[in-house]
Each structure stands twice: as C-alpha cells, then as structure tokens.
Design an enzyme around this catalytic site. Sequence first.
Site, PDB file in Angstrom:
ATOM      1  N   CYS A  78     -11.490  18.457  -6.620  1.00  0.00           N
ATOM      2  CA  CYS A  78     -10.032  18.278  -6.558  1.00  0.00           C
ATOM      3  C   CYS A  78      -9.583  17.955  -5.132  1.00  0.00           C
ATOM      4  O   CYS A  78      -9.878  16.874  -4.631  1.00  0.00           O
ATOM      5  CB  CYS A  78      -9.362  19.499  -7.163  1.00  0.00           C
ATOM      6  SG  CYS A  78      -7.726  19.127  -7.797  1.00  0.00           S
ATOM      7  N   HIS A 171     -12.004  21.501 -11.909  1.00  0.00           N
ATOM      8  CA  HIS A 171     -12.414  22.755 -11.267  1.00  0.00           C
ATOM      9  C   HIS A 171     -13.520  23.479 -12.050  1.00  0.00           C
ATOM     10  O   HIS A 171     -13.219  24.373 -12.838  1.00  0.00           O
ATOM     11  CB  HIS A 171     -11.208  23.695 -11.169  1.00  0.00           C
ATOM     12  CG  HIS A 171     -10.181  23.250 -10.179  1.00  0.00           C
ATOM     13  ND1 HIS A 171     -10.204  23.656  -8.867  1.00  0.00           N
ATOM     14  CD2 HIS A 171      -9.120  22.434 -10.315  1.00  0.00           C
ATOM     15  CE1 HIS A 171      -9.193  23.110  -8.227  1.00  0.00           C
ATOM     16  NE2 HIS A 171      -8.507  22.360  -9.080  1.00  0.00           N
ATOM     17  N   GLU A 173     -15.425  25.692 -11.040  1.00  0.00           N
ATOM     18  CA  GLU A 173     -15.520  27.094 -10.586  1.00  0.00           C
ATOM     19  C   GLU A 173     -14.589  28.014 -11.372  1.00  0.00           C
ATOM     20  O   GLU A 173     -14.646  29.223 -11.221  1.00  0.00           O
ATOM     21  CB  GLU A 173     -15.233  27.186  -9.073  1.00  0.00           C
ATOM     22  CG  GLU A 173     -13.784  27.014  -8.653  1.00  0.00           C
ATOM     23  CD  GLU A 173     -13.274  25.558  -8.703  1.00  0.00           C
ATOM     24  OE1 GLU A 173     -14.008  24.678  -9.196  1.00  0.00           O
ATOM     25  OE2 GLU A 173     -12.137  25.329  -8.267  1.00  0.00           O
TER      26      GLU A 173
HETATM   27  N1  GLN Z   1      -2.674  18.371  -5.583  1.00  0.00           N
HETATM   28  C1  GLN Z   1      -3.646  18.873  -4.647  1.00  0.00           C
HETATM   29  C2  GLN Z   1      -3.812  17.928  -3.461  1.00  0.00           C
HETATM   30  O1  GLN Z   1      -3.357  16.839  -3.508  1.00  0.00           O
HETATM   31  C3  GLN Z   1      -4.978  19.077  -5.298  1.00  0.00           C
HETATM   32  C4  GLN Z   1      -4.872  20.160  -6.330  1.00  0.00           C
HETATM   33  C5  GLN Z   1      -6.115  20.965  -6.493  1.00  0.00           C
HETATM   34  O2  GLN Z   1      -7.006  20.989  -5.634  1.00  0.00           O
HETATM   35  N2  GLN Z   1      -6.154  21.691  -7.570  1.00  0.00           N
HETATM   36  O3  GLN Z   1      -4.411  18.297  -2.500  1.00  0.00           O
END
Ligand code: GLN
Length: 203
Positions: A78, A171, A173
Amino acid sequence: MKVGVLALQGDFQEHAAVLRRLGVEVVEVRQPEDMEGVGGLIIPGGESTTITRLLHRYGLVIPLRERIRQGMPVLGTCAGMIVLAKEARGLDREGLEVMDIVVQRNAFGRQIDSFEADIPIPALGGDPFHAVFIRAPIIEEVQAPGEALATLEDGTVVAAREGNMLVLAFHPELTADTRMHTYFLELVRTAAAETGLKEPSKK
Ligand code: GLN
C-alpha cells in the site's frame, strides 16, 4: 540474517508480528544503522506522504536506494508500494523511486475507500488470496522486466514484481494468510544464499 520492517509510521507492527510468527528475527528500522545485517525490508502501509517525509528526515533515502539497487529484497504494501514507485501520482515529494511502475494514490475514491476481494495470485498457487484494500493505490503501469502478479476482476493491477522488488496495493499483514510473506521470505533466502549470508534464522 534478519529481516527489517521500516518502522517510521504505519502498520509496521502487524508485519513484524507475521514475520515473527514465521520464525524470522525482525529489526524495526528507523535509522540507517538499523539496516546492518538486514537481508530484506518490508515497507508497510500507512501514509506515503508521512513515510517519505520521515525517510528524508532520518537520512534513509540514499542508503535504502543503494541496498535495493544492490539486490536486497523489499516488500512494499500500500503506502510502501507508493514509496517504491518511480512515478507516484498524487505524492507531493520524492520517494525511493526504485521500481519501474506508475502508481496512483487513493485510486478507488471515497465511496469505496476500503473493500475486500478474493483475488487469484498464480505466483502463490492454491486458493485466491483474501485481499484487504484500505484507501488503496493502484498500479497503472508496470515496465518490463517487471510483471503484474495480481489483478482485480476489471483488470486493475494490484500486485507486481520486478526482480527483488515486490509490491502490493493491499494488506496481507491484516489477514491470517501468510503466503505473501512466505513468498517474500523466499526472495530473501535466495538473495542471502547468492551473497553467501546465512538463512533467516528459524526459531
Ligand atoms: N492512502 C495511503 C497513501 O496514499 C495509503 C493507504 C494505506 O497504506 N493503507 O499513502
């Protein structure tokens, strides 16, 4: 032989817990010295703007770039994926810019900020992976030799690999399925064997 988890911001503790459950010695990385003896690094989810700001503040940008370019395996989930991308749309500052992908932050918009989906990941084999997306980015382009590892039903790329670099928009994790971490640890073991280091320690 240890595996690092970048511990500046975000859900690094969840990643560390999965690694420990898999019998790996974990190092929380907050400054360049913490990278000593570390054979692979996870960059967690969180806020990519905050993580990149702290990477610069703690002098981690250049040392991490160098290690990754030398072949150290890295898993970005992410926000961690955004930090690794050569081009990150919607990120207002320079990240590590090591992986030849174009990503778009917050690509799913407000109405489906967060959702879950079972996605097939052929590289893992077996059942589809239950993927949790939280204000997730997407991968808009993957340059060869990098390749997409998973897509949503509409074809949106949500996981990719380029050599030692592995990125996921979701994610792993946050679920009990450890296949993604196990896949990453395989890259770490292979890289360690190639550089003549010991295997990640097993309990
Ligand atoms: N929206 C976050 C970003 O742009 C990422 C979200 C996340 O890591 N769950 O950094």
